[in-house]
Motif scaffolding. Structure first.
Motif, mmCIF file in Angstrom:
data_model
loop_
_atom_site.group_PDB
_atom_site.id
_atom_site.type_symbol
_atom_site.label_atom_id
_atom_site.label_comp_id
_atom_site.label_asym_id
_atom_site.label_seq_id
_atom_site.Cartn_x
_atom_site.Cartn_y
_atom_site.Cartn_z
ATOM 1 N N ARG A 69 18.885 -35.853 -19.018
ATOM 2 C CA ARG A 69 20.118 -35.095 -19.184
ATOM 3 C C ARG A 69 21.355 -35.983 -19.075
ATOM 4 N NH1 ARG A 69 21.354 -31.609 -15.323
ATOM 5 N NH2 ARG A 69 22.657 -30.388 -16.719
ATOM 6 N N GLN A 70 21.195 -37.227 -18.669
ATOM 7 C CA GLN A 70 22.353 -38.101 -18.509
ATOM 8 C C GLN A 70 22.910 -38.538 -19.856
ATOM 9 O OE1 GLN A 70 22.182 -41.290 -15.588
ATOM 10 N NE2 GLN A 70 20.375 -40.332 -14.700
ATOM 11 N N ARG A 71 24.209 -38.786 -19.869
ATOM 12 C CA ARG A 71 24.875 -39.268 -21.077
ATOM 13 C C ARG A 71 25.480 -40.642 -20.800
ATOM 14 N NH1 ARG A 71 22.066 -36.048 -22.458
ATOM 15 N NH2 ARG A 71 22.395 -34.106 -23.604
ATOM 16 N N PRO A 72 25.319 -41.578 -21.724
ATOM 17 C CA PRO A 72 25.901 -42.910 -21.521
ATOM 18 C C PRO A 72 27.402 -42.812 -21.277
ATOM 19 C CG PRO A 72 24.401 -42.913 -23.400
ATOM 20 C CD PRO A 72 24.569 -41.482 -23.002
ATOM 21 N N GLY A 73 27.860 -43.528 -20.275
ATOM 22 C CA GLY A 73 29.288 -43.561 -19.970
ATOM 23 C C GLY A 73 29.794 -42.381 -19.170
ATOM 24 N N ALA A 74 28.904 -41.423 -18.819
ATOM 25 C CA ALA A 74 29.378 -40.219 -18.129
ATOM 26 C C ALA A 74 29.902 -40.530 -16.728
ATOM 27 C CB ALA A 74 28.265 -39.175 -18.053
ATOM 28 N N ILE A 75 29.242 -41.427 -16.027
ATOM 29 C CA ILE A 75 29.692 -41.766 -14.675
ATOM 30 C C ILE A 75 31.081 -42.388 -14.721
ATOM 31 C CG2 ILE A 75 29.302 -43.380 -12.764
ATOM 32 C CD1 ILE A 75 26.344 -42.712 -12.925
ATOM 33 N N GLU A 76 31.269 -43.309 -15.637
ATOM 34 C CA GLU A 76 32.582 -43.948 -15.765
ATOM 35 C C GLU A 76 33.647 -42.931 -16.165
ATOM 36 O OE1 GLU A 76 29.363 -46.836 -16.041
ATOM 37 O OE2 GLU A 76 29.754 -44.973 -17.139
ATOM 38 N N SER A 77 33.284 -41.996 -17.038
ATOM 39 C CA SER A 77 34.222 -40.951 -17.459
ATOM 40 C C SER A 77 34.615 -40.057 -16.298
ATOM 41 C CB SER A 77 33.595 -40.124 -18.588
ATOM 42 O OG SER A 77 34.387 -38.999 -18.902
#
Length: 319
Positions: A69-77
């Protein structure tokens, strides 16, 4: 239930007890499955306000265990959006993916202590045989007293369920409905580890809130029922669960709660309208009647304009 905990885990629990004596701690724990929508961001603001008005620390935790379910860059966003709004956190962000050893230790202790049992019921079986009860199907106990084994059968491992005995699961609720659910008839034996090895939210959130010395959990009213299994996990570890604030959900024009899966808007549309951080904070605060509509103020200015009693009273009026 007294568990035989590893000495390292015992030491971490005792260290958390000492940190609680030093003052309150709040947290915001998003899942990096995409950009935060306005409902998420308002919850983050409320959690930050509660922690700061209490004179406590505020932690950021990324619940990043469900890799598909994770999306690349989501944590940084997520971190960029919070920083842009002026919502600061103390210490480095915590990532659940870096704490899997802790969860495994707790699961092993629960299993050794007889608190878990293997379950081979499929989702289809449960959908056919278990009636929904306030948000999730109540497990009928099919595998509770069966000898189904912990090993693989036809290449498939069992899920691991928490054995809940009849009786009330109570917690201190400051905003939402009274914190109490009957374990056997309103909660049921919840899964703590899925058959595919994914660890359940009920387990990981309870363990982290305990070991990170969180004293108050602020989140949306849709997670009120999920508190009960977390209370059960905490009690197995010999500690009470944190105080909770289950605040009002932000609804769209159709009266539906904002949700990522429905593509609820985040900050970008507001930026395109020309709103800066002060305008967004004003809009979020006005949605809870904390400030007049059209207000512009920073997160720090909102903090200075409030006290804890007023914040609680206003949220209770909105539930």
């Amino acid at each position: 239930m007294g568990l035989d905990l590893p000495s390292r885990l015992e030491a971490l629990i005792e260290a958390a007890d000492q940190r609680r004596l030093q003052g309150p701690t709040g947290r915001f724990a998003p899942s990096p499955s995409g950009p935060l929508h306005l409902g998420n961001l308002r919850t983050a603001l409320l959690a930050w306000l509660q922690a700061r008005l209490s004179g406590g620390r505020f932690l950021l935790r990324h619940d990043d265990l469900d890799r598909p379910r994770q999306r690349p860059g989501a944590i940084e966003s997520i971190e960029a959006d919070l920083s842009w709004l002026g919502i600061s956190w103390d210490g480095p962000p915590v990532r659940q993916s870096e704490r899997t050893g802790l969860y495994a230790s707790v699961l092993s202790a629960l299993r050794r202590g007889g608190a878990l049992y293997p379950c081979r019921c499929s989702r289809r079986m449960l959908a056919d045989g278990a009636a929904p009860h306030g948000g999730w199907p109540l497990y009928p106990g099919t595998c509770r007293d069966r000898e189904v084994g912990w090993g693989p059968v036809d290449g498939r491992l069992p899920s691991w369920r928490l054995r809940l005995e009849p009786g009330p699961l109570r917690w201190r609720e400051e905003i939402g409905a009274r914190g109490c659910l009957e374990a056997a008839t309103e909660v049921g034996d919840v899964v703590l580890r899925r058959a595919d090895g994914v660890l359940a939210y009920h387990l990981t959130s309870a363990v982290d809130d305990l070991l990170l010395a969180v004293t108050t959990v602020v989140r949306g009213a849709d997670l009120w029922r999920s508190t009960a299994p977390q209370v059960a996990v905490s009690e197995c570890l010999g500690r009470p669960f944190a105080t909770t604030w289950h605040g009002p959900l932000w609804l769209d024009e159709a009266g539906e709660r904002l949700a990522k899966r429905q593509g609820a808007p985040g900050l970008e549309p507001l930026r395109q309208e020309g709103l800066d951080a002060a305008g967004v904070i004003g809009r979020m605060a006005a949605s809870l009647d904390l400030v007049p509509a059209g207000s512009r103020l920073s997160a720090v200015e909102l903090l200075q304009d409030l006290n804890l009693s007023r914040l609680k009273a206003q949220l209770r009026r909105r539930i």
